[in-house]
Enzyme design. Structure first.
Site, PDB file in Angstrom:
ATOM      1  CB  CYS A  77      -1.032  -0.248   1.114  1.00 13.94           C
ATOM      2  SG  CYS A  77      -2.356   1.067   0.793  1.00 13.94           S
ATOM      3  CG  HIS A 169      -3.120  -3.360   4.220  1.00 16.78           C
ATOM      4  ND1 HIS A 169      -2.150  -2.741   4.952  1.00 16.78           N
ATOM      5  CD2 HIS A 169      -3.578  -2.140   3.465  1.00 16.78           C
ATOM      6  CE1 HIS A 169      -2.056  -1.254   4.749  1.00 16.78           C
ATOM      7  NE2 HIS A 169      -3.228  -1.041   3.931  1.00 16.78           N
ATOM      8  CD  GLU A 171      -0.293  -5.259   6.295  1.00 16.58           C
ATOM      9  OE1 GLU A 171      -0.158  -5.699   5.056  1.00 16.58           O
ATOM     10  OE2 GLU A 171      -0.825  -4.266   6.621  1.00 16.58           O
TER      11      GLU A 171
HETATM   12  N1  GLN Z   1      -3.662   6.280   1.152  1.00 14.57           N
HETATM   13  C1  GLN Z   1      -2.239   5.939   1.701  1.00 14.57           C
HETATM   14  C2  GLN Z   1      -1.158   6.873   0.979  1.00 14.57           C
HETATM   15  O1  GLN Z   1      -1.584   7.377  -0.067  1.00 14.57           O
HETATM   16  C3  GLN Z   1      -1.995   4.506   1.720  1.00 14.57           C
HETATM   17  C4  GLN Z   1      -3.103   3.664   2.483  1.00 14.57           C
HETATM   18  C5  GLN Z   1      -2.449   2.387   3.150  1.00 14.57           C
HETATM   19  O2  GLN Z   1      -1.108   2.339   3.294  1.00 14.57           O
HETATM   20  N2  GLN Z   1      -3.328   1.670   3.622  1.00 14.57           N
HETATM   21  O3  GLN Z   1      -0.021   6.795   1.520  1.00 14.57           O
END
Ligand code: GLN
Length: 201
Positions: A77, A169, A171
């Protein structure tokens, strides 16, 4: 084998738990000197703007940039955003090791977060429960990127040599399949190559 998990901000704790569950030794990385001991690094989810700020103020950006040129890295992410070439946000300074353009929060706001089942046949898993939280979308910018999983026609699990990225995610689920893939198919392989090279000197 020792895998570092960047622990400045965000969801690093569950990565540590998952890696330990599959028998890997881990270290929380907060200082540059800790990278010297690591064979690979995980960049967790969180907020890529805040993470960039902390990486720069803690003098970790350059050492990690150097580390990821030569070692396996797994970004999830926000971590995946940090691996991209461009995140189209002046507050984010990505490492540029994955040939993708990142579109942050592309699915919408927190209420648009979702869980879906992915077919990850490439890594031997046909039903993987993936948690998307304010996820980015990644646009492929070269044919060096291998798509290991997609959702609605969008690449969500990607690999480019030593770089693995998930827009979701892994994890947060019970299934260690993706962490295991990283450890066995990427980290262990890179260690075998390094050992062979050293034996040949
Ligand atoms: N929206 C977050 C970002 O732009 C990422 C979200 C996440 O890691 N769950 O960094």
């Amino acid at each position: 084998m020792l895998i570092g998990v960047l622990a400045l901000q965000g969801g690093f704790q569950r990565h540590l738990v998952m890696l330990e569950r599959i028998g890997v030794r881990t270290i929380e990385v907060r200082y540059a000197h800790q990278l010297e001991k690591c064979d690979a690094l995980v960049l967790p989810g969180g907020e890529s703007t805040t993470m960039t700020h902390l990486l720069l103020t803690e003098n970790l950006w350059e050492p990690i940039h150097e580390f990821v040129q030569a070692h396996p890295v797994f970004g999830t992410c926000a971590g995946a955003i940090l691996l991209s070439q461009n995140a189209h946000d002046t507050r984010v300074k990505p490492f540029g090791v994955l040939d993708v353009e990142a579109d942050r929060n592309a699915y919408g706001r927190q209420v648009e977060s979702f869980i879906t089942i992915l077919n990850l046949a490439e890594i031997g898993c046909d039903a993987y429960e993936a948690v998307f939280i304010r996820a980015p979308q990644l646009k492929l910018a070269s044919n060096r990127v291998q798509v290991l999983g997609s959702e609605n026609g969008r690449a969500v699990l990607l690999r480019q040599n030593n770089v693995l990225a998930a827009t979701f995610h892994p994890e947060l689920t019970q299934d260690p399949a993706i962490h295991r893939y990283f450890v066995e198919s990427m980290v262990r392989k890179s260690l075998t190559i390094t050992n062979k090279a050293q034996a040949n000197v």
